[in-house]
Structure formats: structure tokens, C-alpha cells
Design a protein around this motif. Structure first.
Motif, PDB file in Angstrom:
ATOM      1  N   TRP A   1       0.833  -1.202   0.000  1.00  0.00           N
ATOM      2  CA  TRP A   1       0.000   0.000   0.000  1.00  0.00           C
ATOM      3  C   TRP A   1       0.870   1.256   0.000  1.00  0.00           C
ATOM      4  CZ3 TRP A   1      -4.612   1.700  -1.106  1.00  0.00           C
ATOM      5  CH2 TRP A   1      -5.062   2.909  -0.587  1.00  0.00           C
TER       6      TRP A   1
ATOM      7  N   ASN B   1      -7.328   6.636  -6.033  1.00  0.00           N
ATOM      8  CA  ASN B   1      -8.201   5.991  -6.997  1.00  0.00           C
ATOM      9  C   ASN B   1      -8.530   4.539  -6.664  1.00  0.00           C
ATOM     10  OD1 ASN B   1      -8.359   8.280  -8.593  1.00  0.00           O
ATOM     11  ND2 ASN B   1      -6.472   7.772  -9.676  1.00  0.00           N
TER      12      ASN B   1
ATOM     13  N   SER C   1     -10.988   0.510  -3.028  1.00  0.00           N
ATOM     14  CA  SER C   1     -11.181   0.036  -1.657  1.00  0.00           C
ATOM     15  C   SER C   1     -10.769   1.070  -0.625  1.00  0.00           C
ATOM     16  CB  SER C   1     -10.374  -1.239  -1.431  1.00  0.00           C
ATOM     17  OG  SER C   1      -9.016  -1.012  -1.727  1.00  0.00           O
ATOM     18  N   ASN C   2     -10.382   2.267  -1.073  1.00  0.00           N
ATOM     19  CA  ASN C   2     -10.031   3.249  -0.049  1.00  0.00           C
ATOM     20  C   ASN C   2     -11.301   3.691   0.675  1.00  0.00           C
ATOM     21  OD1 ASN C   2     -11.207   5.677  -0.974  1.00  0.00           O
ATOM     22  ND2 ASN C   2      -9.519   6.065  -2.363  1.00  0.00           N
ATOM     23  N   ALA C   3     -11.106   4.286   1.824  1.00  0.00           N
ATOM     24  CA  ALA C   3     -12.242   4.584   2.688  1.00  0.00           C
ATOM     25  C   ALA C   3     -12.802   5.969   2.425  1.00  0.00           C
ATOM     26  CB  ALA C   3     -11.810   4.450   4.137  1.00  0.00           C
ATOM     27  N   GLY C   4     -13.118   6.241   1.191  1.00  0.00           N
ATOM     28  CA  GLY C   4     -13.679   7.535   0.856  1.00  0.00           C
ATOM     29  C   GLY C   4     -12.666   8.625   1.083  1.00  0.00           C
TER      30      GLY C   4
ATOM     31  N   ASN D   1     -11.205   9.258   3.773  1.00  0.00           N
ATOM     32  CA  ASN D   1     -10.175   8.843   4.718  1.00  0.00           C
ATOM     33  C   ASN D   1      -9.339   7.747   4.081  1.00  0.00           C
ATOM     34  OD1 ASN D   1     -11.656  10.317   6.847  1.00  0.00           O
ATOM     35  ND2 ASN D   1     -13.120   8.681   6.494  1.00  0.00           N
ATOM     36  N   ILE D   2      -8.155   8.095   3.659  1.00  0.00           N
ATOM     37  CA  ILE D   2      -7.295   7.088   3.048  1.00  0.00           C
ATOM     38  C   ILE D   2      -6.512   6.416   4.160  1.00  0.00           C
ATOM     39  CG2 ILE D   2      -5.415   6.668   1.445  1.00  0.00           C
ATOM     40  CD1 ILE D   2      -6.513   8.921  -0.240  1.00  0.00           C
ATOM     41  N   LEU D   3      -6.838   5.162   4.399  1.00  0.00           N
ATOM     42  CA  LEU D   3      -6.311   4.456   5.552  1.00  0.00           C
ATOM     43  C   LEU D   3      -5.509   3.255   5.097  1.00  0.00           C
ATOM     44  CD1 LEU D   3      -9.701   4.444   7.428  1.00  0.00           C
ATOM     45  CD2 LEU D   3      -7.813   5.986   7.877  1.00  0.00           C
ATOM     46  N   GLN D   4      -4.354   3.053   5.711  1.00  0.00           N
ATOM     47  CA  GLN D   4      -3.546   1.910   5.313  1.00  0.00           C
ATOM     48  C   GLN D   4      -4.054   0.658   6.039  1.00  0.00           C
ATOM     49  OE1 GLN D   4       0.203   2.100   8.394  1.00  0.00           O
ATOM     50  NE2 GLN D   4       0.562   2.289   6.228  1.00  0.00           N
ATOM     51  N   PRO D   5      -3.676  -0.529   5.526  1.00  0.00           N
ATOM     52  CA  PRO D   5      -4.082  -1.765   6.197  1.00  0.00           C
ATOM     53  C   PRO D   5      -3.669  -1.750   7.670  1.00  0.00           C
ATOM     54  CG  PRO D   5      -3.148  -2.258   4.060  1.00  0.00           C
ATOM     55  CD  PRO D   5      -2.933  -0.796   4.280  1.00  0.00           C
TER      56      PRO D   5
ATOM     57  N   GLN E   1     -11.641  -8.055  -5.998  1.00  0.00           N
ATOM     58  CA  GLN E   1     -12.626  -7.404  -5.144  1.00  0.00           C
ATOM     59  C   GLN E   1     -13.595  -6.662  -6.057  1.00  0.00           C
ATOM     60  OE1 GLN E   1     -10.522  -4.566  -2.695  1.00  0.00           O
ATOM     61  NE2 GLN E   1     -10.672  -2.992  -4.253  1.00  0.00           N
TER      62      GLN E   1
ATOM     63  N   TYR F   1     -17.477  -3.002  -9.320  1.00  0.00           N
ATOM     64  CA  TYR F   1     -18.457  -2.287  -8.486  1.00  0.00           C
ATOM     65  C   TYR F   1     -19.700  -1.928  -9.300  1.00  0.00           C
ATOM     66  CZ  TYR F   1     -14.603  -2.213  -5.276  1.00  0.00           C
ATOM     67  OH  TYR F   1     -13.590  -2.608  -4.454  1.00  0.00           O
TER      68      TYR F   1
ATOM     69  N   ASN G   1     -19.419   5.888   6.376  1.00  0.00           N
ATOM     70  CA  ASN G   1     -19.089   4.472   6.278  1.00  0.00           C
ATOM     71  C   ASN G   1     -19.615   3.656   7.449  1.00  0.00           C
ATOM     72  OD1 ASN G   1     -17.772   4.799   3.818  1.00  0.00           O
ATOM     73  ND2 ASN G   1     -15.905   5.462   4.846  1.00  0.00           N
TER      74      ASN G   1
ATOM     75  N   ASN H   1     -15.781   2.403   9.081  1.00  0.00           N
ATOM     76  CA  ASN H   1     -14.657   3.245   9.488  1.00  0.00           C
ATOM     77  C   ASN H   1     -15.130   4.686   9.533  1.00  0.00           C
ATOM     78  OD1 ASN H   1     -13.706   4.867   6.930  1.00  0.00           O
ATOM     79  ND2 ASN H   1     -14.332   2.858   6.216  1.00  0.00           N
TER      80      ASN H   1
ATOM     81  N   HIS I   1     -16.154  -5.520   0.028  1.00  0.00           N
ATOM     82  CA  HIS I   1     -16.087  -5.429  -1.439  1.00  0.00           C
ATOM     83  C   HIS I   1     -16.199  -6.811  -2.089  1.00  0.00           C
ATOM     84  CE1 HIS I   1     -14.981  -1.196  -1.132  1.00  0.00           C
ATOM     85  NE2 HIS I   1     -14.051  -1.529  -0.263  1.00  0.00           N
TER      86      HIS I   1
ATOM     87  N   ALA J   1      -7.997  -6.708   3.913  1.00  0.00           N
ATOM     88  CA  ALA J   1      -7.246  -5.692   4.643  1.00  0.00           C
ATOM     89  C   ALA J   1      -7.229  -4.386   3.858  1.00  0.00           C
ATOM     90  CB  ALA J   1      -5.824  -6.157   4.923  1.00  0.00           C
ATOM     91  N   PRO J   2      -8.404  -3.784   3.637  1.00  0.00           N
ATOM     92  CA  PRO J   2      -8.404  -2.515   2.918  1.00  0.00           C
ATOM     93  C   PRO J   2      -7.703  -1.448   3.740  1.00  0.00           C
ATOM     94  CG  PRO J   2     -10.533  -2.924   3.920  1.00  0.00           C
ATOM     95  CD  PRO J   2      -9.702  -4.145   4.150  1.00  0.00           C
ATOM     96  N   SER J   3      -7.169  -0.429   3.179  1.00  0.00           N
ATOM     97  CA  SER J   3      -7.254  -0.028   1.809  1.00  0.00           C
ATOM     98  C   SER J   3      -6.238  -0.735   0.915  1.00  0.00           C
ATOM     99  CB  SER J   3      -7.013   1.466   1.721  1.00  0.00           C
ATOM    100  OG  SER J   3      -7.928   2.154   2.507  1.00  0.00           O
TER     101      SER J   3
END
Lengths: 101, 327
Positions: A73, A83, A86-89, A91-95, B61, B106, B208, B251, B281, B301-303
Motif C-alpha cells: 500500500w 483511486n 477500496s479506499n475509505a472515501g 479517509n485514506i487508511l492503510q491496512p 474485489q 463495483y 461508512n 470506518n 467489497h 485488509a483494505p485499503s
């Protein structure tokens, strides 16, 4: 509920049956780690499908896999992260690290 | 001593294989192949459980999914880019079949394995139909929307919501799309249950952690009881009288994967058996009944990018065959 820990590769159909799920609880985690309810059925399932680990060993396997995910990531460009579907809108969050129960 | 014949008026039948459970509730027989005595029963308490299904051939996904548990379709998806791959499930294993014409993920996907539609999604306003062998491009939707809910059949379908937080609701009549009354709350990555005529829009984002559930009654969307665990990116199947949603995530402060499964009885949501692998997903056998559905692919494990091939089968049978033992 006491837990058992194992590594087991999901081989598809028959790996976990409905009867298994009615006999004991189990949860899958990164690194093919499964946390299995400690009863006779759970022990039999591990003997059938997996390799027993201690909790510490199982946690280390899961941590290593999540670290792989994080590294992959982090290697993405900001544009790729933004882009990624699967990002959180906003909030770009790492695994995240997973703590086994 | 009372005998079985004395009570029932006939002796226990000897059968080489089990009869159809629904037709034999209360009957006892001797299975000569396995040398055991068996009985068919109606389950009084739920016996819902997830079991392992055949794994997808490729990690992904956000695939489009439709069909039923024993005959499902997985169209497109995302593995670092949008995919054209299509896979078919026969109840045991997946087989790769002809690709989509345009890469997509999607999407709203609905219908059966031999007659399906895959529309909208990251691919924009794309609309393709599947005849059991190959995909054909058809009239595009009015606008591309990512992560809409999609329900119906190949010639009578509906797509609603999708990014960015859309309230739009479009019906497909076999020839073209038409705009109908909007959702009350705009959302994307919606869990969908139902048909073109009656449908559910479950949870979704933003935020979310949304637990909102709306029901389409053929004319308009009405708010109904919320789902118990607010989340986004669930998958659904079943009807507005008996629906199911599973998986997803919520989240912030961090992404928490959902293993929760909830069933809808027409009035309220109830938690039932959890997934073995919490993930988000995913794709599902969109047109399967809520008592027998399929969940496949997704992200653990997103993202990040741990896309997977995991497939799980949900079963909550009304009837069961039991082996009679001395205990």
C-alpha cells in the motif's frame, strides 16, 4: 471461550462444512491463520486441515502478512491510493494490524 | 413393546439413497448405502452456517455477482485495475468463461447464470447482457455510477444509488433505462435485495457507518428499520420479504471488516451466522434466496490489495436429514 490457533490453506469446497460451523466457531485472518474454538470438534478439524500454532506464532504470521499489505500500500503513489476503489472515501487508511482474539 | 409398524402401520423402508427431505418430514428410513437409520425433520431453531465453497480462479474485489448458490456468475472486478474476467460457479468449482466486452467493477449485476446483466460501476454507464455464453453491449445508463445496488432479471432490472452519493434510481425494461423516483438518502456501495418491482437499499456510504435501509414499493422509496451493524460495501441477496446482507466494513477511525450476516424478514433485521473470513467489497449470488446464498472474492485488509479468491456458501435450511443414533 478458549481458542486454538492454526495455519490452514483454504482448499475450497469441503474445507469448512456447515456441520463444522455448527460444531465449533472459527475465524480466518491474514496469513491463512484460523482461530478455532477449543472443543473436540475444533481439534479434529485442525488435525484434518491445518497445522497447530501457538497464539504468539499465529499472531506473528498474521503480523507479517499485514506488514506485506502495508508495504504494498505504501508503495502506491498518492494518485493510486486515491483511486483505489477500496479506499475509505475521504479517509485514506492503510491496512491495519490485526490482533487475534 | 410398541413397534414402529404398530405405531405407523408400516415397517421402516430400506432405501439406497436419502429421499427428498421436504417431502418426507417425520418419516424414518434405513439407508442401506451407509447402514444408518435416518429421519427427515423440520428445523425449529435456525441452523444457519457458512461453509467453504470452491475458490475463485482469480483474486478480485468488487466483482459483479448474480445467479444462485449452485449456479452463480462473477463478472469483472478489481485487481489493481478493472477486470473483464468472468467466472461461473457450478456449486463446486469456478470456470473461466467469455470476458466482459469492457472492464468493469463495483457494478450492478443481476439475473441468472444463463441470462444476466452487468451495468454501471467503475466502468461508467456501461450496460452488458449475458446469454449464458457471451456478453453483448446494450443501451448505456444515463450516467455512470460506482457501487449502485442492482436487482432484477436480465430484462427487468433496477440500479439505484452509487457514487458520488447518488440518489438516482433507474429501471431497465429490456430495451432502455428510465429514471424513477429517487432514493431518500444518496449512497454508494449499497447492499441490495429484491427484484425490479420491490427492492431494498441497505446501508452504504457516506458515512461508512450508515445503517439506513430503504424499501422500493414499485413507486417510491420508504425508510424502513435500520440494519443492526451500520457499514458499507456489503453484498446482498434474497427478496424484500426475506433478504440477507453480509460482510462489508465500517470506518473511521480505522477500517473494521465485518463478518456479520443479517437477515430481513420484511420488517426487521436479525443477526445470524458470521462469515468465516471477515471481508469487504465482495460479490454475491444476487438472485439467490436468503436461505441459500454465496459470497465470493473481496478484500481482507483494505485499503490495501489483499484481494482474494475465498468463496463461502450460506445455508439456513428449513428441513434437515438426521441420522438416528442410540444417544
Amino acid at each position: 471461550m478458549a481458542n486454538l490457533y492454526c495455519v490452514a490453506v483454504n482448499r475450497g469446497k469441503g474445507f469448512i462444512t456447515s456441520q463444522d460451523r455448527n460444531n465449533f466457531d472459527l475465524r480466518g485472518y491474514p496469513g491463512d491463520v484460523l482461530v478455532v474454538e477449543d472443543n473436540a470438534h475444533g481439534v479434529a478439524w485442525i488435525n484434518r486441515e491445518g497445522t497447530t500454532k501457538t497464539k504468539a506464532e499465529a499472531q506473528a504470521i498474521t503480523d507479517a502478512k499485514v506488514d506485506e499489505y502495508k508495504a504494498a500500500w505504501d508503495a502506491l503513489t498518492e494518485a493510486e491510493k486515491t483511486n483505489a476503489p477500496s479506499n475509505a472515501g475521504a479517509n485514506i487508511l492503510q491496512p491495519q494490524k490485526v490482533t487475534l482474539p | 413393546m410398541a413397534t414402529y409398524k404398530g405405531i405407523k402401520g408400516y415397517t421402516v423402508q430400506k432405501l439406497s439413497s436419502d429421499p427428498t427431505v421436504e417431502d418426507t418430514v417425520g418419516q424414518v428410513w434405513y439407508n442401506s448405502a451407509s447402514n444408518v437409520l435416518k429421519i427427515s425433520i423440520q428445523n425449529v431453531t435456525p441452523v444457519a452456517a457458512w461453509s467453504a465453497g470452491g475458490s475463485l480462479l482469480n483474486n478480485k474485489q468488487g466483482p459483479g455477482g448474480c445467479g444462485i448458490q449452485g449456479a452463480a456468475l462473477c463478472a469483472g472486478g478489481w485487481e489493481d485495475s478493472q477486470l473483464t474476467q468472468t467466472e461461473k460457479y457450478n456449486g463446486t468449482s469456478w470456470t473461466e468463461v467469455n470476458d466482459l466486452n469492457s472492464a468493469n467493477s463495483y457494478s450492478g449485476c443481476f439475473g441468472v447464470e444463463t441470462a444476466a446483466r452487468n451495468a454501471m460501476g467503475q466502468g461508467g454507464s456501461e450496460n452488458e447482457s449475458y446469454d449464458g455464453t457471451s456478453w453483448s453491449e446494450e443501451a448505456n445508463a444515463s450516467a455512470g455510477r460506482n457501487g449502485p445496488g442492482g436487482v432484477g432479471t436480465i430484462n427487468a432490472g433496477r440500479c439505484y444509488g452509487g457514487s458520488p452519493s447518488s440518489v438516482n434510481n433507474e429501471a431497465w425494461n429490456g430495451t432502455s433505462w428510465s429514471e424513477e423516483n429517487n432514493l431518500n438518502t444518496g449512497r454508494e456501495h449499497i447492499g441490495a435485495c429484491g427484484t425490479e418491482a420491490t427492492a431494498l437499499a441497505v446501508a452504504g456510504s457516506p458515512p461508512n457507518t450508515s445503517a439506513i435501509c430503504e424499501e422500493w414499493n414499485g413507486t417510491s422509496w420508504c425508510e424502513v428499520n435500520n440494519i443492526n451493524r451500520g457499514r458499507t460495501s456489503t453484498s446482498g441477496s434474497g427478496l424484500t420479504t426475506a433478504g440477507i446482507v453480509m460482510g462489508g466494513d465500517w470506518n473511521p477511525p480505522f477500517v473494521t471488516l465485518a463478518d456479520q450476516t443479517e437477515t430481513w424478514d420484511g420488517t426487521s433485521w436479525t443477526e445470524t451466522a458470521d462469515l468465516t473470513y471477515a471481508r469487504t467489497h465482495t460479490g454475491s449470488s444476487q438472485n439467490a434466496p436468503s436461505t441459500s446464498t454465496l459470497l465470493f472474492g473481496g478484500n481482507m485488509a483494505p485499503s490495501g490489495s489483499p484481494y482474494n479468491t475465498v468463496c463461502e456458501e450460506f445455508s439456513d435450511p428449513a428441513y434437515s436429514t438426521k441420522t438416528i443414533t442410540s444417544s
